[in-house]
Design a protein around this motif. Structure first.
Motif, PDB file in Angstrom:
ATOM      1  N   PHE A  45      -5.888   0.855 -13.655  1.00 12.43           N
ATOM      2  CA  PHE A  45      -4.850   1.852 -13.939  1.00 12.43           C
ATOM      3  C   PHE A  45      -3.540   1.225 -14.386  1.00 12.43           C
ATOM      4  CE2 PHE A  45      -7.432   4.764 -11.266  1.00 12.43           C
ATOM      5  CZ  PHE A  45      -7.438   5.878 -12.095  1.00 12.43           C
ATOM      6  N   ILE A  46      -3.114   0.165 -13.722  1.00 14.48           N
ATOM      7  CA  ILE A  46      -1.760  -0.352 -13.981  1.00 14.48           C
ATOM      8  C   ILE A  46      -1.744  -1.752 -14.576  1.00 14.48           C
ATOM      9  CG2 ILE A  46      -0.798   1.100 -12.170  1.00 14.48           C
ATOM     10  CD1 ILE A  46      -0.554  -1.330 -10.381  1.00 14.48           C
ATOM     11  N   GLY A  47      -2.903  -2.288 -14.902  1.00 14.35           N
ATOM     12  CA  GLY A  47      -2.942  -3.606 -15.512  1.00 14.35           C
ATOM     13  C   GLY A  47      -2.401  -4.681 -14.591  1.00 14.35           C
ATOM     14  N   GLU A  48      -1.582  -5.562 -15.152  1.00  9.13           N
ATOM     15  CA  GLU A  48      -1.041  -6.671 -14.369  1.00  9.13           C
ATOM     16  C   GLU A  48       0.233  -6.294 -13.617  1.00  9.13           C
ATOM     17  OE1 GLU A  48      -2.697  -9.461 -13.922  1.00  9.13           O
ATOM     18  OE2 GLU A  48      -4.244  -8.560 -15.195  1.00  9.13           O
ATOM     19  N   PHE A  49       0.653  -5.037 -13.754  1.00  7.58           N
ATOM     20  CA  PHE A  49       1.832  -4.588 -13.021  1.00  7.58           C
ATOM     21  C   PHE A  49       1.506  -4.464 -11.537  1.00  7.58           C
ATOM     22  CE2 PHE A  49       2.374  -2.902 -17.338  1.00  7.58           C
ATOM     23  CZ  PHE A  49       3.609  -3.432 -17.655  1.00  7.58           C
ATOM     24  N   SER A  50       2.528  -4.490 -10.705  1.00 11.74           N
ATOM     25  CA  SER A  50       2.329  -4.375  -9.259  1.00 11.74           C
ATOM     26  C   SER A  50       2.445  -2.921  -8.815  1.00 11.74           C
ATOM     27  CB  SER A  50       3.374  -5.214  -8.511  1.00 11.74           C
ATOM     28  OG  SER A  50       4.664  -4.634  -8.663  1.00 11.74           O
ATOM     29  N   LEU A  51       1.955  -2.642  -7.608  1.00 15.31           N
ATOM     30  CA  LEU A  51       2.116  -1.302  -7.040  1.00 15.31           C
ATOM     31  C   LEU A  51       3.586  -0.924  -6.930  1.00 15.31           C
ATOM     32  CD1 LEU A  51      -0.424  -0.918  -4.071  1.00 15.31           C
ATOM     33  CD2 LEU A  51      -0.442   0.274  -6.274  1.00 15.31           C
ATOM     34  N   ALA A  52       4.430  -1.905  -6.704  1.00 14.39           N
ATOM     35  CA  ALA A  52       5.864  -1.621  -6.576  1.00 14.39           C
ATOM     36  C   ALA A  52       6.431  -0.981  -7.839  1.00 14.39           C
ATOM     37  CB  ALA A  52       6.618  -2.910  -6.256  1.00 14.39           C
ATOM     38  N   THR A  53       5.813  -1.250  -8.977  1.00 15.16           N
ATOM     39  CA  THR A  53       6.285  -0.693 -10.244  1.00 15.16           C
ATOM     40  C   THR A  53       6.243   0.828 -10.246  1.00 15.16           C
ATOM     41  OG1 THR A  53       5.349  -2.640 -11.334  1.00 15.16           O
ATOM     42  CG2 THR A  53       6.010  -0.826 -12.745  1.00 15.16           C
ATOM     43  N   ILE A  54       5.279   1.390  -9.512  1.00 16.58           N
ATOM     44  CA  ILE A  54       5.110   2.845  -9.514  1.00 16.58           C
ATOM     45  C   ILE A  54       5.582   3.485  -8.220  1.00 16.58           C
ATOM     46  CG2 ILE A  54       3.178   2.740 -11.138  1.00 16.58           C
ATOM     47  CD1 ILE A  54       1.254   3.143  -8.791  1.00 16.58           C
ATOM     48  N   ALA A  55       6.173   2.702  -7.332  1.00 17.31           N
ATOM     49  CA  ALA A  55       6.453   3.184  -5.978  1.00 17.31           C
ATOM     50  C   ALA A  55       7.512   4.272  -5.910  1.00 17.31           C
ATOM     51  CB  ALA A  55       6.863   2.012  -5.074  1.00 17.31           C
ATOM     52  N   ASP A  56       8.460   4.286  -6.838  1.00 19.82           N
ATOM     53  CA  ASP A  56       9.527   5.290  -6.759  1.00 19.82           C
ATOM     54  C   ASP A  56       9.419   6.354  -7.853  1.00 19.82           C
ATOM     55  OD1 ASP A  56      10.149   3.483  -8.742  1.00 19.82           O
ATOM     56  OD2 ASP A  56      12.287   3.381  -8.286  1.00 19.82           O
ATOM     57  N   TRP A  57       8.298   6.386  -8.545  1.00 24.53           N
ATOM     58  CA  TRP A  57       8.086   7.383  -9.607  1.00 24.53           C
ATOM     59  C   TRP A  57       8.225   8.802  -9.072  1.00 24.53           C
ATOM     60  CZ3 TRP A  57       4.096  11.053  -9.826  1.00 24.53           C
ATOM     61  CH2 TRP A  57       3.995  11.772 -11.033  1.00 24.53           C
ATOM     62  N   ALA A  58       7.683   9.079  -7.891  1.00 25.37           N
ATOM     63  CA  ALA A  58       7.695  10.449  -7.360  1.00 25.37           C
ATOM     64  C   ALA A  58       9.108  10.954  -7.113  1.00 25.37           C
ATOM     65  CB  ALA A  58       6.870  10.523  -6.066  1.00 25.37           C
ATOM     66  N   ASP A  59      10.037  10.057  -6.825  1.00 23.17           N
ATOM     67  CA  ASP A  59      11.439  10.470  -6.692  1.00 23.17           C
ATOM     68  C   ASP A  59      12.062  10.749  -8.046  1.00 23.17           C
ATOM     69  OD1 ASP A  59      11.739  10.529  -3.965  1.00 23.17           O
ATOM     70  OD2 ASP A  59      12.519   8.491  -3.802  1.00 23.17           O
ATOM     71  N   LYS A  60      11.714   9.945  -9.024  1.00 23.38           N
ATOM     72  CA  LYS A  60      12.351  10.058 -10.334  1.00 23.38           C
ATOM     73  C   LYS A  60      11.983  11.347 -11.054  1.00 23.38           C
ATOM     74  CE  LYS A  60      12.864   5.077 -11.092  1.00 23.38           C
ATOM     75  NZ  LYS A  60      14.339   5.070 -11.154  1.00 23.38           N
ATOM     76  N   ILE A  61      10.829  11.936 -10.730  1.00 22.02           N
ATOM     77  CA  ILE A  61      10.406  13.142 -11.451  1.00 22.02           C
ATOM     78  C   ILE A  61      10.710  14.424 -10.683  1.00 22.02           C
ATOM     79  CG2 ILE A  61       8.672  11.969 -12.818  1.00 22.02           C
ATOM     80  CD1 ILE A  61       7.437  14.086  -9.984  1.00 22.02           C
ATOM     81  N   ARG A  62      11.390  14.303  -9.555  1.00 27.34           N
ATOM     82  CA  ARG A  62      11.662  15.498  -8.749  1.00 27.34           C
ATOM     83  C   ARG A  62      12.519  16.525  -9.478  1.00 27.34           C
ATOM     84  NH1 ARG A  62      12.794  13.901  -2.462  1.00 27.34           N
ATOM     85  NH2 ARG A  62      13.377  16.110  -2.409  1.00 27.34           N
ATOM     86  N   GLY A  63      13.462  16.058 -10.270  1.00 28.27           N
ATOM     87  CA  GLY A  63      14.344  16.984 -10.969  1.00 28.27           C
ATOM     88  C   GLY A  63      13.608  17.854 -11.968  1.00 28.27           C
TER      89      GLY A  63
END
Length: 280
Positions: free
Chosen positions: A60-78
């Motif tokens: 799903f995320i390639g060589e990126f880390s889980l931390a890369t997606i960790a705050d996505w849910a906050d960013k899309i709240r608006g």
């Protein structure tokens, strides 16, 4: 391109698109643990993923880390207000029991959201887009579940309506707003340690080495929420009458916060390991 390679390529395009968009999504609010806390939880979790889960996540995320997606849910709240209630559960301060009818009406709370998105992630009949979104939500929500003020209804919006002074500061320099109890637990305590993220993660890993990780991973999502609720009642909310939080409050709270962050990490790993095992 073979049929086997095509889904992999499509996933890589999807994750690159997501990461590009993420750079341009404003994040004007602070939510549970702040971005640093959520990334710490994700970093800890990565150390406890099994081989199968690690390979599935990499797809799903390639060589990126889980931390890369960790705050996505906050960013899309608006832009997705229907997700707002998925970040917390309102278990009354005075109780030690979770009642889904009272605390999570129509499944609109973090407990139900974790259960729901785990099932979606495990379901290979779902599209890659649905499962990738479920992964992003899970990485975030398991962290939210371990923030004490996201599990407790004390008629103050999880401490957001409880102004405090934090080490003689009334104004939170991150937001230019008054300090409140929720913000102290979101970011204040973590940042006050003065530790950068890799050092903080290593500190939690050292703590975990002295414990039985399988024992820490036991229990249900409800059990974990009630544990955080107890921390809110016994540690977060007991403050001086003048609500001036300084060294004594900090020294009382940080070990509890560290324990919850570490547990969130290993429990997130358990949730992801189980989801991908089920989806084999």
């Amino acid at each position: 391109m073979s049929s086997r390679c095509k889904p992999q390529a499509e996933r890589q395009v999807l994750v690159l698109f997501f990461l590009f968009i993420l750079l341009f999504i404003p994040s004007p609010f602070l939510y549970a643990w702040g971005d640093l806390g959520h990334r710490i939880v994700a970093d800890v979790a990565e150390s406890y993923l099994d081989r199968h889960a690690r390979a599935e996540i990499q797809a799903f995320i390639g060589e990126f880390s889980l931390a890369t997606i960790a705050d996505w849910a906050d960013k899309i709240r608006g832009e997705r207000p229907e997700t707002a209630h998925w970040h917390f559960v309102d278990i009354p301060f005075q109780t030690s029991r979770y009642d889904p009818k009272r605390d999570c009406a129509e499944g609109d709370c973090v407990i139900a959201a974790i259960q729901r998105f785990k099932a979606i992630l495990a379901d290979r009949a779902r599209s890659d887009l649905e499962r990738f979104e479920a992964l992003k939500f899970l990485v975030h929500f398991v962290g939210d579940l371990h923030q004490p003020l996201h599990t407790t209804n004390h008629n103050d919006r999880g401490g957001n309506d409880l102004p405090v002074t934090f080490f003689e500061e009334k104004l939170n320099p991150r937001s230019d707003k008054l300090w409140n109890l929720h913000a102290v637990w979101d970011t204040g305590l973590i940042e006050r340690t003065g530790l950068v993220r890799p050092t903080y993660v290593e500190r939690l890993r050292e703590w975990l080495k002295k414990r039985s990780v399988p024992a820490l991973q036991k229990g249900t999502v409800v059990d974990w929420a009630l544990e955080a609720h107890r921390a809110a009642v016994n540690v977060a909310y007991p403050t001086p009458e003048d609500r001036k939080l300084s060294k004594d409050y900090f020294e009382k709270s940080v070990p509890v916060m560290d324990e919850l962050l570490a547990k969130a990490g290993v429990r997130l790993a358990r949730v992801l390991n189980e989801a991908f095992q089920t989806g084999k």
